[in-house]
Design a protein around this motif. Structure first.
Motif, PDB file in Angstrom:
ATOM      1  N   CYS A 108      33.092  20.001  50.021  1.00  0.00           N
ATOM      2  CA  CYS A 108      33.943  20.199  49.033  1.00  0.00           C
ATOM      3  C   CYS A 108      33.355  19.809  47.823  1.00  0.00           C
ATOM      4  N   GLY A 109      32.757  18.616  47.726  1.00  0.00           N
ATOM      5  CA  GLY A 109      32.287  18.169  46.707  1.00  0.00           C
ATOM      6  C   GLY A 109      33.523  17.407  45.676  1.00  0.00           C
ATOM      7  N   THR A 110      34.693  17.427  46.074  1.00  0.00           N
ATOM      8  CA  THR A 110      35.859  16.946  45.138  1.00  0.00           C
ATOM      9  C   THR A 110      36.874  15.948  45.959  1.00  0.00           C
ATOM     10  N   CYS A 111      36.661  15.636  47.122  1.00  0.00           N
ATOM     11  CA  CYS A 111      37.594  14.881  47.965  1.00  0.00           C
ATOM     12  C   CYS A 111      37.091  13.449  47.812  1.00  0.00           C
TER      13      CYS A 111
ATOM     14  N   CYS B 201      33.485  12.843  49.522  1.00  0.00           N
ATOM     15  CA  CYS B 201      32.646  13.643  48.762  1.00  0.00           C
ATOM     16  C   CYS B 201      32.235  12.593  47.264  1.00  0.00           C
TER      17      CYS B 201
ATOM     18  N   CYS C  37      33.185  14.473  54.615  1.00  0.00           N
ATOM     19  CA  CYS C  37      34.129  15.378  53.784  1.00  0.00           C
ATOM     20  C   CYS C  37      35.511  15.620  54.326  1.00  0.00           C
ATOM     21  N   SER C  38      36.547  15.574  53.707  1.00  0.00           N
ATOM     22  CA  SER C  38      37.762  15.689  54.522  1.00  0.00           C
ATOM     23  C   SER C  38      37.976  17.435  54.666  1.00  0.00           C
TER      24      SER C  38
HETATM   25 ZN   LIG Z   1      34.870  16.736  50.272  1.00  0.00          ZN
END
Ligand SMILES: [Zn+2]
Ligand SMILES: [Zn+2]
Length: 357
Positions: free
Chosen positions: A104-107, A110, A118-119
């Motif tokens: 996701c690039g945001t958790c 990440c 990544c969750s």
């Molecule tokens: Zn993530």
């Protein structure tokens, strides 16, 4: 029907089919790849016979919005045939492999750079976002790695399992001069033998019951290959390591006795890296870890190792192509690929599929 293609899809446990599906369209940030070879992985067989584990069956995947049926295949080699207008670093005609992790690039994970944890993690080839057992696939350009010039398409399809092995030896903090035991010499076991060898292992002991796999384990660089059906594996490993046990053991079989042997065969304060997937719970005695300060370490997929893996293969330090035992077309993939690997483990190691055939 010019906009249709054939794809191998997972519909449910024990239910995979060749279906006609729409050829995927390129969205912003994506590239489209014509697949030349896609390997069948142990994790594909796991999903087929024991899944779903990674496949979204009843609930849509958070990143793809899709659920079963999903296209399988994540060991991908092919040529880019189309890129989105906003993709600069990859071009049409590039020969590529795919690092099949969708993150996701945001958790929190990440943000730490642990994109394989990544969750919201998805795997291309499981999460509904397409897969390699189809004529074409699309994915984000940042999941794609350009092949070194010297790398063949067959080799490119083997980068993914090799990368899993390189990640596993990093997880185990393997150091030059250490002794290693590899339990199971399927594709990942053979990849691990190659990886510890190139990393400077002092002694490599493989444990395998299948005759053909025992032979190939030697060719990949195992110094000794033990047959747990015929030998006392613990006694032999102890003898081979001056009574100490190996510095590090890798479990790739998903079998209870093999895991417990891996723990017992490891030196006090040594490490056991578990790379296998487990169809059910097993019985363990935690005193085996508490009283010895042995560490059991999990390892899933890879992060940041595709480039070094490709370099090692391209320069010939690792020669994985000997693990290919069969190359088939998509029409044969269910019977001659998946079922063959399930039924005839002794004869097969890695089967590659050409989805255009
Ligand atoms: Zn993530
Ligand atoms: Zn794989």
């Amino acid at each position: 029907m010019i906009d249709k293609m054939n794809a191998l899809r997972w519909h449910g446990r024990n239910d995979i089919r060749i279906d006609e599906v729409a050829i995927p369209k390129v969205n912003s940030g994506e590239v489209k790849i014509k697949i030349e070879w896609c390997g069948i992985c142990g994790s594909d067989l796991y999903e087929y016979k024991s899944g779903p584990l990674f496949i979204p069956e009843s609930k849509s995947h958070p990143l793809t919005g899709r659920k079963a049926p999903v296209i399988l295949g994540h060991e991908i080699a092919g040529e880019v045939v189309e890129v989105a207008h906003d993709v600069k670093e990859i071009q049409v005609g590039d020969r590529v492999t795919v690092e099949p992790i969708r993150s996701c690039g945001t958790c929190v994970q990440c943000n730490e750079g642990y994109y394989n944890l990544c969750s919201n993690r998805g795997f291309h080839g499981f999460d509904g976002g397409g897969g390699g057992l189809a004529e074409y696939t699309t994915c984000n350009a940042d999941m794609v790695h350009k092949l070194p010039k010297k790398m063949s398409m067959e080799q490119a399809a083997l980068v993914e399992p090799l990368a899993a092995a390189i990640h596993a030896i990093r997880r185990g903090r393997f150091a030059q001069g250490q002794t290693a035991a590899i339990f199971g010499t399927g594709p990942i076991g053979l990849a691990l033998i190659s990886a510890v060898k190139v990393a400077g292992a002092k002694k490599i002991i493989a444990v395998e019951i299948a005759e053909k796999r025992r032979k190939i384990a030697k060719e990949f660089g195992a110094d000794i290959v033990l047959n747990s059906n015929e030998e006392d594996v613990i006694a032999e490993i102890t003898k081979l390591t001056d009574g100490q046990g190996v510095d590090i053991a890798f479990e790739t079989t998903g079998v209870e006795v093999s895991y417990n042997n891996a723990v017992t065969a490891t030196i006090n304060s040594g490490k056991i890296v578990v790379v296998s997937l487990w169809g059910k719970e097993i019985e363990i005695n935690l005193n085996d870890l508490v009283l010895t300060e042995k560490e059991v370490i999990g390892s899933i997929a890879y992060r940041d190792v595709f480039p070094v893996t490709m370099t090692l293969i391209a320069e010939g330090s690792i020669k994985p192509e000997k693990m290919i035992t069969k190359q088939i077309g998509l029409e044969e993939a269910v019977e001659e690929g998946f079922n063959e690997l399930v039924v005839n483990k002794d004869e097969n190691i890695k089967i590659l599929v050409n989805p255009s055939k």
